[in-house]
Design a protein around this motif. Structure first.
Motif, PDB file in Angstrom:
ATOM      1  N   VAL A  16       0.916  -1.213  -0.025  1.00 41.54           N
ATOM      2  CA  VAL A  16      -0.114   0.002  -0.194  1.00 41.54           C
ATOM      3  C   VAL A  16       0.771   1.155  -0.117  1.00 41.54           C
ATOM      4  O   VAL A  16       0.594   2.301  -0.689  1.00 41.54           O
ATOM      5  CB  VAL A  16      -1.034  -0.032   1.175  1.00 41.54           C
ATOM      6  N   VAL A  17       1.883   1.037   0.791  1.00 42.25           N
ATOM      7  CA  VAL A  17       2.702   2.152   0.852  1.00 42.25           C
ATOM      8  C   VAL A  17       3.440   2.765  -0.536  1.00 42.25           C
ATOM      9  O   VAL A  17       3.476   3.873  -1.106  1.00 42.25           O
ATOM     10  CB  VAL A  17       4.029   2.310   1.906  1.00 42.25           C
ATOM     11  N   ALA A  18       3.838   1.563  -1.193  1.00 40.00           N
ATOM     12  CA  ALA A  18       4.705   1.698  -2.528  1.00 40.00           C
ATOM     13  C   ALA A  18       3.363   2.176  -3.553  1.00 40.00           C
ATOM     14  O   ALA A  18       3.900   3.031  -4.499  1.00 40.00           O
ATOM     15  CB  ALA A  18       5.006   0.457  -2.888  1.00 40.00           C
ATOM     16  N   LEU A  19       2.344   1.760  -3.318  1.00 41.81           N
ATOM     17  CA  LEU A  19       1.210   2.169  -4.375  1.00 41.81           C
ATOM     18  C   LEU A  19       0.882   3.695  -4.264  1.00 41.81           C
ATOM     19  O   LEU A  19       0.631   4.352  -5.134  1.00 41.81           O
ATOM     20  CB  LEU A  19       0.133   1.293  -4.139  1.00 41.81           C
ATOM     21  N   GLY A  20       0.877   4.268  -2.900  1.00 38.43           N
ATOM     22  CA  GLY A  20       0.765   5.372  -2.665  1.00 38.43           C
ATOM     23  C   GLY A  20       1.591   6.443  -3.227  1.00 38.43           C
ATOM     24  O   GLY A  20       1.754   7.405  -3.447  1.00 38.43           O
ATOM     25  N   ALA A  21       3.112   5.837  -3.185  1.00 36.71           N
ATOM     26  CA  ALA A  21       4.344   6.900  -3.333  1.00 36.71           C
ATOM     27  C   ALA A  21       4.576   6.844  -4.801  1.00 36.71           C
ATOM     28  O   ALA A  21       4.780   7.871  -5.404  1.00 36.71           O
ATOM     29  CB  ALA A  21       5.657   6.343  -2.601  1.00 36.71           C
ATOM     30  N   VAL A  22       4.200   5.708  -5.416  1.00 42.32           N
ATOM     31  CA  VAL A  22       4.441   5.674  -7.049  1.00 42.32           C
ATOM     32  C   VAL A  22       3.294   6.127  -7.858  1.00 42.32           C
ATOM     33  O   VAL A  22       3.580   6.522  -8.835  1.00 42.32           O
ATOM     34  CB  VAL A  22       5.044   4.200  -7.220  1.00 42.32           C
ATOM     35  N   GLY A  44      10.405  13.190 -12.074  1.00 40.97           N
ATOM     36  CA  GLY A  44      10.986  12.910 -10.590  1.00 40.97           C
ATOM     37  C   GLY A  44      10.149  12.629  -9.725  1.00 40.97           C
ATOM     38  O   GLY A  44      10.626  11.802  -8.674  1.00 40.97           O
ATOM     39  N   TRP A  45       8.855  12.988  -9.636  1.00 38.30           N
ATOM     40  CA  TRP A  45       8.052  12.400  -8.837  1.00 38.30           C
ATOM     41  C   TRP A  45       7.849  10.887  -8.574  1.00 38.30           C
ATOM     42  O   TRP A  45       7.892  10.485  -7.388  1.00 38.30           O
ATOM     43  CB  TRP A  45       6.593  13.280  -8.774  1.00 38.30           C
ATOM     44  N   PRO A  46       7.516  10.321  -9.723  1.00 41.93           N
ATOM     45  CA  PRO A  46       7.328   8.818  -9.410  1.00 41.93           C
ATOM     46  C   PRO A  46       8.620   8.114  -9.349  1.00 41.93           C
ATOM     47  O   PRO A  46       8.966   7.030  -8.652  1.00 41.93           O
ATOM     48  CB  PRO A  46       6.933   8.263 -10.807  1.00 41.93           C
ATOM     49  N   VAL A  47       9.851   8.646  -9.698  1.00 45.03           N
ATOM     50  CA  VAL A  47      11.138   8.353  -9.340  1.00 45.03           C
ATOM     51  C   VAL A  47      11.410   8.112  -7.823  1.00 45.03           C
ATOM     52  O   VAL A  47      11.890   7.061  -7.187  1.00 45.03           O
ATOM     53  CB  VAL A  47      12.188   9.098  -9.995  1.00 45.03           C
ATOM     54  N   VAL A  48      11.113   9.221  -7.011  1.00 43.32           N
ATOM     55  CA  VAL A  48      11.414   9.356  -5.520  1.00 43.32           C
ATOM     56  C   VAL A  48      10.472   8.344  -4.957  1.00 43.32           C
ATOM     57  O   VAL A  48      10.672   7.790  -4.040  1.00 43.32           O
ATOM     58  CB  VAL A  48      11.191  10.745  -5.109  1.00 43.32           C
ATOM     59  N   GLY A  49       9.344   8.219  -5.709  1.00 43.45           N
ATOM     60  CA  GLY A  49       8.329   7.324  -5.019  1.00 43.45           C
ATOM     61  C   GLY A  49       8.704   5.575  -5.293  1.00 43.45           C
ATOM     62  O   GLY A  49       8.659   4.957  -4.492  1.00 43.45           O
ATOM     63  N   ILE A  50       9.288   5.661  -6.230  1.00 39.18           N
ATOM     64  CA  ILE A  50       9.883   4.133  -6.581  1.00 39.18           C
ATOM     65  C   ILE A  50      11.050   3.819  -5.591  1.00 39.18           C
ATOM     66  O   ILE A  50      11.026   2.696  -5.007  1.00 39.18           O
ATOM     67  CB  ILE A  50      10.322   3.963  -7.971  1.00 39.18           C
ATOM     68  N   LEU A  51      11.887   4.836  -5.196  1.00 44.83           N
ATOM     69  CA  LEU A  51      12.901   4.759  -4.221  1.00 44.83           C
ATOM     70  C   LEU A  51      12.232   4.314  -2.796  1.00 44.83           C
ATOM     71  O   LEU A  51      12.894   3.384  -2.147  1.00 44.83           O
ATOM     72  CB  LEU A  51      13.712   5.957  -4.063  1.00 44.83           C
ATOM     73  N   ALA A  52      11.185   5.131  -2.436  1.00 44.11           N
ATOM     74  CA  ALA A  52      10.386   4.690  -1.259  1.00 44.11           C
ATOM     75  C   ALA A  52       9.834   3.621  -1.286  1.00 44.11           C
ATOM     76  O   ALA A  52       9.876   2.852  -0.145  1.00 44.11           O
ATOM     77  CB  ALA A  52       9.438   6.004  -1.082  1.00 44.11           C
TER      78      ALA A  52
END
Length: 460
Positions: A16-22, A44-52
């Motif tokens: 769920v966290v990954a889904l929210g961030a990405v 950059g937004w989805p990129v930092v989400g993928i890192l999270a």
């Protein structure tokens, strides 16, 4: 909080966290636009989400915490955007509070993520409490408030206005309850539940007819059930009455809430794109040069595509004419399961064409205009509201082997989240061409007495 999360529930939280961030955060920022968040569609937004998203699956330690830091920095930037919006308003609009809270709360979730991944405590909380704070801030704080605000803006109504006020207040009171008492958290849960129920009530008018009513009803049911569970949990924690344990809440409320928010945000993206496409009826094409799929002039910076699929072996000129006619009237697309609307019913230069593929809230509609046409096919270019900028041509060619379906295109993503998909874009385009080729084959074999003719599938 009662017993700690079991391993399966923790895995669900990570997903769920990954889904929210990405997905949720980048898509929601695109909905807000550059006026609210500068470079809201940047890759950059989805990129930092993928890192999270990667960080939550690593063992607790410095490496996991380090991967979460860029996401935290990005959420800190959003908090700054919230502060700027707080100063400038305008507060006479009911959705302004939703926007401010939706931008401010991810920073709390991101701080909790860094602390939890590093194995630290934060403001007296640690472990599973911090882990659960992250999805709450991304989905209840950012996603739910964003959706409530969008509904109030898109569907003016009493229910929408109440939802736009109660949802952000509820989120803030729940956050306050973390530090004060379970009773305060219960009050916040009541407000948030009321806000989201009102927003769900307004969802029946979402998109003014551009959304299938079944999709709106499904979203309403998901929100009502999810928030009823949240209210049950908060009441049980505050009063001691029997209520579900954390693992059961994650598997029910967590999944339903996340799913509803994701679908709402993607649905809103489609509506925005559809509205832009409708407004773009008299707009200019979004690229240059025009007609390059016929002249061979490929502009620099655009990705080129040229694919040929054999649709009928041993074909003759009558087959070519018949399939070419079907192509120019939209019957090839229709046979492939792609909805197509052609202005005037035929692809002549200047005609507007809208193709639509997908189902329910995931249907994507792409506006184009025909730039050239021949008896064997046509080429069209993108209009505002399309996910890409560029031109695509569909023709049929006859040679000694048989009849070929040919697609020539040059394009570049028009929005950041599509650009972030990288090589997957090419894969998706080739799959789409293969789908259309299948439609051409179906048309090619529909001639009386020709059922025994063998069709060979392939590409050259």
């Amino acid at each position: 909080m009662t017993a700690p999360l079991d391993p399966l529930a923790l895995d669900v939280v990570r997903v769920v966290v990954a889904l929210g961030a990405v997905v949720v955060l980048p898509a929601g920022l695109r909905l807000l636009g550059d006026d609210v968040v500068p470079r809201s569609s940047a890759a950059g937004w989805p990129v930092v989400g993928i890192l999270a998203g990667v960080a939550v699956w690593l063992p607790v330690g410095p490496a996991a915490a380090l991967l979460a830091v860029p996401f935290a920095a990005a959420c800190g930037f959003l908090a700054g955007c919230a502060a700027r919006l707080t100063v400038r308003g305008p507060w006479r609009r009911p959705w302004t509070a939703c926007t401010v809270v939706s931008l401010a709360t991810p920073a709390a979730g991101a701080a909790a993520l860094v602390a939890e991944r590093a194995g630290w405590g934060l403001l007296g909380f640690s472990g599973d409490y911090l882990a659960l704070t992250v999805p709450h801030m991304l989905f209840a704080g950012f996603g739910a408030c964003l959706v409530a605000g969008l509904l109030a803006r898109a569907v003016p109504s009493l229910a929408g206005t109440v939802g736009a006020v109660a949802a952000p207040v509820g989120v803030l009171v729940v956050l306050l309850g973390y530090f004060v008492s379970d009773g305060v958290e219960l009050v916040g849960a009541v407000l948030l539940t009321a806000g989201l129920w009102c927003a769900a009530g307004a969802a029946s008018g979402l998109g003014r007819g551009r959304v299938h009513p079944r999709a709106a009803r499904a979203l309403t049911v998901a929100v009502v059930v999810s928030m009823t569970l949240a209210l049950w949990w908060a009441m049980g924690e505050a009063t001691g009455l029997p209520h579900p344990d954390l693992g059961w809440m994650v598997a029910t409320h967590g999944i339903l809430n996340a799913g509803a928010v994701v679908v709402c945000v993607l649905l809103a993206l489609r509506i925005v794109g559809s509205a832009a496409g409708t407004r773009g009826g008299s707009d200019e094409l979004t690229y240059t040069p025009v007609g390059g799929t016929r002249t061979g002039d490929r502009p620099p910076g655009f990705r080129s595509l040229q694919v040929r699929h054999l649709v009928l072996a041993g074909a003759d000129e009558r087959d070519r004419d018949r399939v070419g006619e079907a192509l120019r009237t939209g019957r090839v697309h229709a046979a492939a399961g792609v909805d197509v609307r052609i202005e005037g019913g035929r692809t002549v230069p200047g005609a507007r064409v809208e193709t639509s593929i997908g189902a329910g809230p995931f249907r994507v509609t792409e506006p184009c205009r025909v730039v050239w046409a021949t008896p064997d096919g046509f080429g069209y270019g993108t209009l505002p509201g399309h996910l890409f900028r560029g031109e695509e041509a569909f023709t049929v060619e006859l040679d000694d082997v048989g009849l070929w379906f040919v697609v020539v295109a040059y394009s570049t993503p028009a929005v950041g989240w599509v650009r972030a998909l990288g090589p997957l874009v090419v894969v998706g385009q080739r799959l789409y061409v293969r789908l259309l080729a299948r439609g051409a084959r179906r048309v090619a074999v529909r001639r009386a007495g020709d059922g025994a003719r063998r069709v060979r599938a392939g590409a050259r």
